[in-house]
Write a protein that holds these residues in place. Structure first.
Motif, PDB file in Angstrom:
ATOM      1  N   TYR A   1       0.762  -1.189  -0.003  1.00  0.00           N
ATOM      2  CA  TYR A   1      -0.070   0.075  -0.031  1.00  0.00           C
ATOM      3  C   TYR A   1       0.946   1.351  -0.087  1.00  0.00           C
ATOM      4  O   TYR A   1       0.631   2.062  -0.779  1.00  0.00           O
ATOM      5  N   ASP A   2       2.007   1.197   0.717  1.00  0.00           N
ATOM      6  CA  ASP A   2       2.838   2.302   0.857  1.00  0.00           C
ATOM      7  C   ASP A   2       3.408   2.493  -0.396  1.00  0.00           C
ATOM      8  O   ASP A   2       3.453   3.613  -0.904  1.00  0.00           O
ATOM      9  N   ALA A   3       3.857   1.603  -1.074  1.00  0.00           N
ATOM     10  CA  ALA A   3       4.582   1.790  -2.389  1.00  0.00           C
ATOM     11  C   ALA A   3       3.636   2.093  -3.301  1.00  0.00           C
ATOM     12  O   ALA A   3       3.962   3.041  -4.327  1.00  0.00           O
ATOM     13  N   TRP A   4       2.485   1.579  -3.280  1.00  0.00           N
ATOM     14  CA  TRP A   4       1.471   2.102  -4.341  1.00  0.00           C
ATOM     15  C   TRP A   4       1.219   3.595  -4.166  1.00  0.00           C
ATOM     16  O   TRP A   4       0.934   4.632  -5.040  1.00  0.00           O
ATOM     17  N   ARG A   5       1.109   4.097  -2.739  1.00  0.00           N
ATOM     18  CA  ARG A   5       0.743   5.482  -2.389  1.00  0.00           C
ATOM     19  C   ARG A   5       1.915   6.545  -2.960  1.00  0.00           C
ATOM     20  O   ARG A   5       1.687   7.468  -3.506  1.00  0.00           O
ATOM     21  N   GLU A   6       3.079   5.957  -2.883  1.00  0.00           N
ATOM     22  CA  GLU A   6       4.113   6.591  -3.203  1.00  0.00           C
ATOM     23  C   GLU A   6       4.293   6.928  -5.008  1.00  0.00           C
ATOM     24  O   GLU A   6       4.588   7.818  -5.422  1.00  0.00           O
ATOM     25  N   ALA A   7       3.925   5.902  -5.531  1.00  0.00           N
ATOM     26  CA  ALA A   7       4.224   5.629  -7.006  1.00  0.00           C
ATOM     27  C   ALA A   7       2.785   6.120  -7.573  1.00  0.00           C
ATOM     28  O   ALA A   7       2.598   5.790  -8.946  1.00  0.00           O
ATOM     29  N   ARG A   8       1.933   6.417  -6.734  1.00  0.00           N
ATOM     30  CA  ARG A   8       0.680   6.824  -7.606  1.00  0.00           C
ATOM     31  C   ARG A   8       0.838   7.692  -8.451  1.00  0.00           C
ATOM     32  O   ARG A   8       1.160   8.996  -8.285  1.00  0.00           O
TER      33      ARG A   8
END
Lengths: 183, 117
Positions: B35-42
């Motif tokens: 989730y954190d990675a997705w939020r960063e790479a959004r």
């Protein structure tokens, strides 16, 4: 219809890590449990993919249109069907014909072997019958909720359940110590 | 039922024998990290918004399906529609009636009346 997940889904969409952690803690174990029975080794990847879909949709989730948990299971089941279809076909009958003479004498081991046999018989069911059995018997959802999760009518679900139960009973009839009365 | 259990109860007993396995250690943490990675790479911008909109629409039509599936279904529906749209009017023209209410009449009552008078 009150959706206990609605606030946390909205929170996840806003980037709220705590809300996201609550959603994961509430749903990931149950989803993984069903995915394991559907897919085996690929289950964790499938659940991760489901949650990735969730993050994408969370910000635009409209509470009231559908219960979040229903949507989540539906996405997960479609993930499972898709992954199963990509696999090379295996003969279904092979699943139930294993380990008849490998039951150990020790009771605990015997129970374990029987659990494995039940799992194999379940694996041998067609995917939709298996999903119906898992939702209604393993996760104990009601027929209406399970039908919504599978995207089918209640009548269609009941038909899948009836066929799945009959097949399981035929394949596992020799485990009569569980049933008591049957020979 | 003469002492014999139903298929439903039999299945219930069997499935209850299956162990409820706990998730492997770190599984939930891995999801949170994803989730954190997705939020960063959004992604941001108009293109990203369009892509996200398509993804949401696709999931509305066919939740959880691979991305190509709803697109392929839509394309197939368009092809069938275009095909029918081409073939059906041509077939209708072939079977056109011998007269039409939109055409002027080939005869007139007034001329008959003049002859009578």
């Amino acid at each position: 219809m009150h959706d206990p997940d609605a606030e946390d889904v909205a929170g996840a969409g806003r980037g709220d890590r705590a809300a996201t952690a609550r959603l994961i803690a509430r749903h990931a174990p149950k989803l993984l449990s069903v995915a394991r029975r559907m897919l085996g080794g690929e289950a964790e990847d499938a659940v991760q993919e489901v949650f990735l879909r969730l993050w994408t949709h969370a910000a635009h989730w409209q509470p009231g249109r559908a219960k979040f948990e229903t949507w989540l299971y539906r996405v997960m089941l479609n993930q499972c069907y898709d992954r199963l279809r990509r696999r090379p076909t295996q003969p279904l009958e092979a699943a139930s014909d294993v380990a008849d003479d490998t039951v150990p004498a020790d009771t605990r081991l015997e129970a374990n072997a029987q659990a494995q046999e039940i799992a194999r018989a379940l694996e041998g069911l067609p995917e939709r019958q298996r999903a119906a059995i898992l939702l209604c018997h393993f996760q104990e959802y009601g027929n209406v909720e399970a039908a919504e999760m599978m995207g089918i009518s209640v009548e269609a679900l009941e038909s899948l359940l009836a066929r799945g139960r009959r097949t399981l009973r035929t394949r596992l009839a020799h485990l009569n110590d569980f049933t008591g009365e049957r020979t | 039922m003469s002492g014999e259990i139903s298929d439903r109860d039999f299945t219930d007993r069997m499935v209850k024998r299956l162990p409820q396995e706990a998730p492997p250690p770190g599984f939930e943490a891995a999801l949170l990290a994803a989730y954190d990675a997705w939020r960063e790479a959004r992604p941001h911008g108009a293109g990203a918004a369009w892509k996200a909109g398509f993804a949401r629409f696709a999931d509305l039509v066919w939740p959880g399906a691979p991305r190509w599936a709803p697109g392929a279904a839509l394309a197939a529906a368009l092809l069938v529609g275009a095909g029918l749209g081409t073939v059906l009017p041509a077939a209708a023209e072939d079977a056109a009636p011998a007269f039409s209410l939109e055409q002027p009449a080939a005869f007139s009552l007034s001329s008959d009346q003049q002859e009578d008078s």
